[in-house]
Design a protein around this motif. Sequence first.
Motif, mmCIF file in Angstrom:
data_model
loop_
_atom_site.group_PDB
_atom_site.id
_atom_site.type_symbol
_atom_site.label_atom_id
_atom_site.label_comp_id
_atom_site.label_asym_id
_atom_site.label_seq_id
_atom_site.Cartn_x
_atom_site.Cartn_y
_atom_site.Cartn_z
ATOM 1 N N ASN A 1 0.858 -1.188 0.000
ATOM 2 C CA ASN A 1 0.000 0.000 0.000
ATOM 3 C C ASN A 1 0.893 1.235 0.000
ATOM 4 O OD1 ASN A 1 -2.249 1.653 0.125
ATOM 5 N ND2 ASN A 1 -2.428 1.493 2.357
ATOM 6 N N PHE A 2 1.541 1.445 -1.146
ATOM 7 C CA PHE A 2 2.566 2.483 -1.250
ATOM 8 C C PHE A 2 1.972 3.879 -1.152
ATOM 9 C CE2 PHE A 2 5.009 5.374 -4.029
ATOM 10 C CZ PHE A 2 6.202 5.387 -3.320
ATOM 11 N N LYS A 3 2.647 4.726 -0.383
ATOM 12 C CA LYS A 3 2.275 6.131 -0.265
ATOM 13 C C LYS A 3 3.516 6.960 -0.529
ATOM 14 C CE LYS A 3 -1.140 5.021 3.288
ATOM 15 N NZ LYS A 3 -1.481 5.143 4.731
ATOM 16 N N LEU A 4 3.308 8.056 -1.234
ATOM 17 C CA LEU A 4 4.445 8.904 -1.571
ATOM 18 C C LEU A 4 4.769 9.806 -0.382
ATOM 19 C CD1 LEU A 4 6.314 9.312 -3.987
ATOM 20 C CD2 LEU A 4 4.872 11.211 -4.688
ATOM 21 N N ASN A 5 5.525 9.242 0.562
ATOM 22 C CA ASN A 5 5.981 10.021 1.710
ATOM 23 C C ASN A 5 7.412 9.617 2.049
ATOM 24 O OD1 ASN A 5 5.878 7.597 3.245
ATOM 25 N ND2 ASN A 5 3.740 7.991 3.801
ATOM 26 N N LYS A 6 8.006 10.298 3.008
ATOM 27 C CA LYS A 6 9.415 10.096 3.324
ATOM 28 C C LYS A 6 9.717 8.665 3.750
ATOM 29 C CE LYS A 6 13.240 12.100 5.921
ATOM 30 N NZ LYS A 6 13.651 13.119 6.932
ATOM 31 N N THR A 7 8.807 8.047 4.510
ATOM 32 C CA THR A 7 9.032 6.681 4.999
ATOM 33 C C THR A 7 9.168 5.692 3.849
ATOM 34 O OG1 THR A 7 7.795 7.167 7.025
ATOM 35 C CG2 THR A 7 8.105 4.838 6.452
ATOM 36 N N TYR A 8 8.200 5.664 2.959
ATOM 37 C CA TYR A 8 8.224 4.716 1.856
ATOM 38 C C TYR A 8 9.327 5.043 0.851
ATOM 39 C CZ TYR A 8 3.901 2.429 3.307
ATOM 40 O OH TYR A 8 2.972 1.698 3.985
ATOM 41 N N PHE B 1 11.973 -2.109 12.379
ATOM 42 C CA PHE B 1 11.156 -1.222 13.214
ATOM 43 C C PHE B 1 11.924 0.038 13.608
ATOM 44 C CE2 PHE B 1 10.820 -0.311 17.859
ATOM 45 C CZ PHE B 1 9.729 0.529 17.795
ATOM 46 N N GLU B 2 13.174 -0.110 14.037
ATOM 47 C CA GLU B 2 13.998 1.033 14.450
ATOM 48 C C GLU B 2 14.254 1.983 13.270
ATOM 49 O OE1 GLU B 2 17.528 -0.480 16.218
ATOM 50 O OE2 GLU B 2 16.478 -1.365 17.951
ATOM 51 N N TYR B 3 14.472 1.402 12.092
ATOM 52 C CA TYR B 3 14.703 2.222 10.895
ATOM 53 C C TYR B 3 13.464 3.071 10.584
ATOM 54 C CZ TYR B 3 15.337 3.481 5.984
ATOM 55 O OH TYR B 3 15.411 4.181 4.802
ATOM 56 N N ILE B 4 12.281 2.415 10.576
ATOM 57 C CA ILE B 4 11.030 3.120 10.261
ATOM 58 C C ILE B 4 10.741 4.193 11.310
ATOM 59 C CG2 ILE B 4 8.535 2.877 9.995
ATOM 60 C CD1 ILE B 4 9.073 0.051 8.910
ATOM 61 N N ALA B 5 10.955 3.867 12.578
ATOM 62 C CA ALA B 5 10.696 4.825 13.649
ATOM 63 C C ALA B 5 11.573 6.060 13.508
ATOM 64 C CB ALA B 5 10.935 4.166 15.003
ATOM 65 N N LYS B 6 12.832 5.853 13.092
ATOM 66 C CA LYS B 6 13.765 6.966 12.923
ATOM 67 C C LYS B 6 13.359 7.848 11.740
ATOM 68 C CE LYS B 6 18.642 7.994 12.087
ATOM 69 N NZ LYS B 6 19.998 7.420 11.848
ATOM 70 N N ILE B 7 13.002 7.200 10.624
ATOM 71 C CA ILE B 7 12.633 7.949 9.424
ATOM 72 C C ILE B 7 11.319 8.693 9.618
ATOM 73 C CG2 ILE B 7 11.919 7.740 7.005
ATOM 74 C CD1 ILE B 7 14.913 7.468 7.402
ATOM 75 N N SER B 8 10.347 8.027 10.190
ATOM 76 C CA SER B 8 9.004 8.598 10.331
ATOM 77 C C SER B 8 8.859 9.456 11.574
ATOM 78 C CB SER B 8 7.961 7.489 10.366
ATOM 79 O OG SER B 8 8.139 6.694 11.529
ATOM 80 N N ASN C 1 5.786 8.936 13.608
ATOM 81 C CA ASN C 1 4.499 9.445 13.132
ATOM 82 C C ASN C 1 3.607 8.336 12.581
ATOM 83 O OD1 ASN C 1 5.024 12.096 13.796
ATOM 84 N ND2 ASN C 1 6.017 12.533 11.840
ATOM 85 N N VAL C 2 4.147 7.153 12.464
ATOM 86 C CA VAL C 2 3.346 6.013 12.020
ATOM 87 C C VAL C 2 3.496 4.908 13.049
ATOM 88 C CG1 VAL C 2 3.627 6.566 9.578
ATOM 89 C CG2 VAL C 2 5.251 5.039 10.680
ATOM 90 N N SER C 3 2.624 3.934 12.969
ATOM 91 C CA SER C 3 2.731 2.770 13.862
ATOM 92 C C SER C 3 3.873 1.894 13.359
ATOM 93 C CB SER C 3 1.415 2.003 13.868
ATOM 94 O OG SER C 3 1.494 0.910 14.747
ATOM 95 N N SER C 4 5.092 2.231 13.794
ATOM 96 C CA SER C 4 6.306 1.644 13.227
ATOM 97 C C SER C 4 6.374 0.134 13.369
ATOM 98 C CB SER C 4 7.535 2.290 13.874
ATOM 99 O OG SER C 4 7.477 3.685 13.759
ATOM 100 N N LYS C 5 5.987 -0.389 14.532
ATOM 101 C CA LYS C 5 6.087 -1.839 14.761
ATOM 102 C C LYS C 5 5.159 -2.614 13.840
ATOM 103 C CE LYS C 5 7.776 -5.308 17.115
ATOM 104 N NZ LYS C 5 7.583 -5.428 18.582
ATOM 105 N N LEU C 6 3.916 -2.155 13.750
ATOM 106 C CA LEU C 6 2.950 -2.821 12.877
ATOM 107 C C LEU C 6 3.368 -2.731 11.418
ATOM 108 C CD1 LEU C 6 -0.443 -1.709 14.467
ATOM 109 C CD2 LEU C 6 0.590 -3.985 14.540
ATOM 110 N N LEU C 7 3.894 -1.564 11.016
ATOM 111 C CA LEU C 7 4.330 -1.392 9.636
ATOM 112 C C LEU C 7 5.515 -2.293 9.319
ATOM 113 C CD1 LEU C 7 4.126 0.014 6.920
ATOM 114 C CD2 LEU C 7 5.519 1.886 7.825
ATOM 115 N N ALA C 8 6.453 -2.428 10.258
ATOM 116 C CA ALA C 8 7.620 -3.289 10.050
ATOM 117 C C ALA C 8 7.191 -4.738 9.838
ATOM 118 C CB ALA C 8 8.564 -3.187 11.238
ATOM 119 N N GLU C 9 6.266 -5.201 10.648
ATOM 120 C CA GLU C 9 5.780 -6.579 10.518
ATOM 121 C C GLU C 9 5.032 -6.773 9.188
ATOM 122 O OE1 GLU C 9 3.427 -6.950 14.012
ATOM 123 O OE2 GLU C 9 5.136 -7.354 15.352
ATOM 124 N N LYS C 10 4.239 -5.799 8.822
ATOM 125 C CA LYS C 10 3.477 -5.892 7.581
ATOM 126 C C LYS C 10 4.410 -5.898 6.375
ATOM 127 C CE LYS C 10 -0.366 -5.788 5.180
ATOM 128 N NZ LYS C 10 -1.297 -6.947 5.174
#
Length: 382
Positions: free
Chosen positions: A156-163, A184-191, A194-203
Amino acid sequence: MSILAIDVSKSSLAFYSDFIGSGVVENSPQGIFDLFDKATSNSNDFSLVLESTGIYSFDVANYFSNHSIPVFWVKTDNMKYYRKILNRPKTDKIDAKLIFDIASKFKDSLVPFVNNSYIINELRNLTRLYLKFNEDIARLKLRLYSYVALYFPNLNFKLNKTYESLLKDFTVEEISNMPVEELFEYIAKISRHNVSSKLLAEKLKELAKNALRLRPSHSNTLRLSIVSTIELIQHYEKQIKLVKSEIEKLIKRIPNTLVTVKGIGEVTAAGIIAEIGDIKRFNNASALASYAGLVWSVNQSGNFQSEDNKLTKKGNKYLRTYLVMAANSLRFHNPVFKDYYRKKFSQSHSHHHMRALILSARKLVNLVFYLLKTNTPYVIQK
């Protein structure tokens, strides 16, 4: 007072006058100097008249004006009327003789050249560039989404800094093999959380594994296309910020009350003003609407009138675009236009949004004409 009429083209200045005759010079600095020298050597009491043809007519008009020669534009929206009165067939091209005849017989209809025209021309260049950059970004985004759909299915790609960072920094294989805590740590640092980093990492790990099962050998060229497109979009966004900043500086030098309308920002106001130029060129709002191409072809028989009528596709496409952009914003910020949009939307049997939006843009033309003509701040009528 004598008249020097000029028919301007990209490469030439064809002139006709009652004191130096007629002829042609190059539309270049030397050609302008030669024409000015020829004219002033024969008379110091004359006016220059020409049709506004954008950047091609600006240099000659500006040079004569800066040397104390009165300069006037011919009103382009009245050309059909002039031709009819002067008994010129509508198939005849506009030429220096026609401009001379118009200037001689309809002096009150001429529009004085305004010295801030150079600001208008600079604004026109920037506001058109602004639209071009946004069109290019829109095309790049569509291309990017198609690349991502092939490279990373079901994401579910979104044009934002995280993706953007994820796809630039890691391959699908690397995401699949990365420990979930590390991802998870990478996503949390980038975002910045601002996003649910743990859930996104698993997904992401689950989607990456499924993507590899679907296509074990991922294309390096496809990933390169994704990374390159992301970087192009980021580059365009930086350029748009620079262009926007310059537009906002220039529009402050032109007194106008369009920006007093909530929903019309400085860039949109600049785009409208840059394309209109001097509002005195237009006798009424209908003439301005025609210039913008906000008129419809007729498809009517008896009591039936089609709702599928198309815009004429004539007129100034840049002005039309900025008016539609403004109308789209006003339907959210202005109660008058919000009600009007809803009314037209409900009355339409097809193409609800586009029909209501274009009709709102046509209504906006009336307001734009009034505000530019009177230079009075906008007040919502209750």
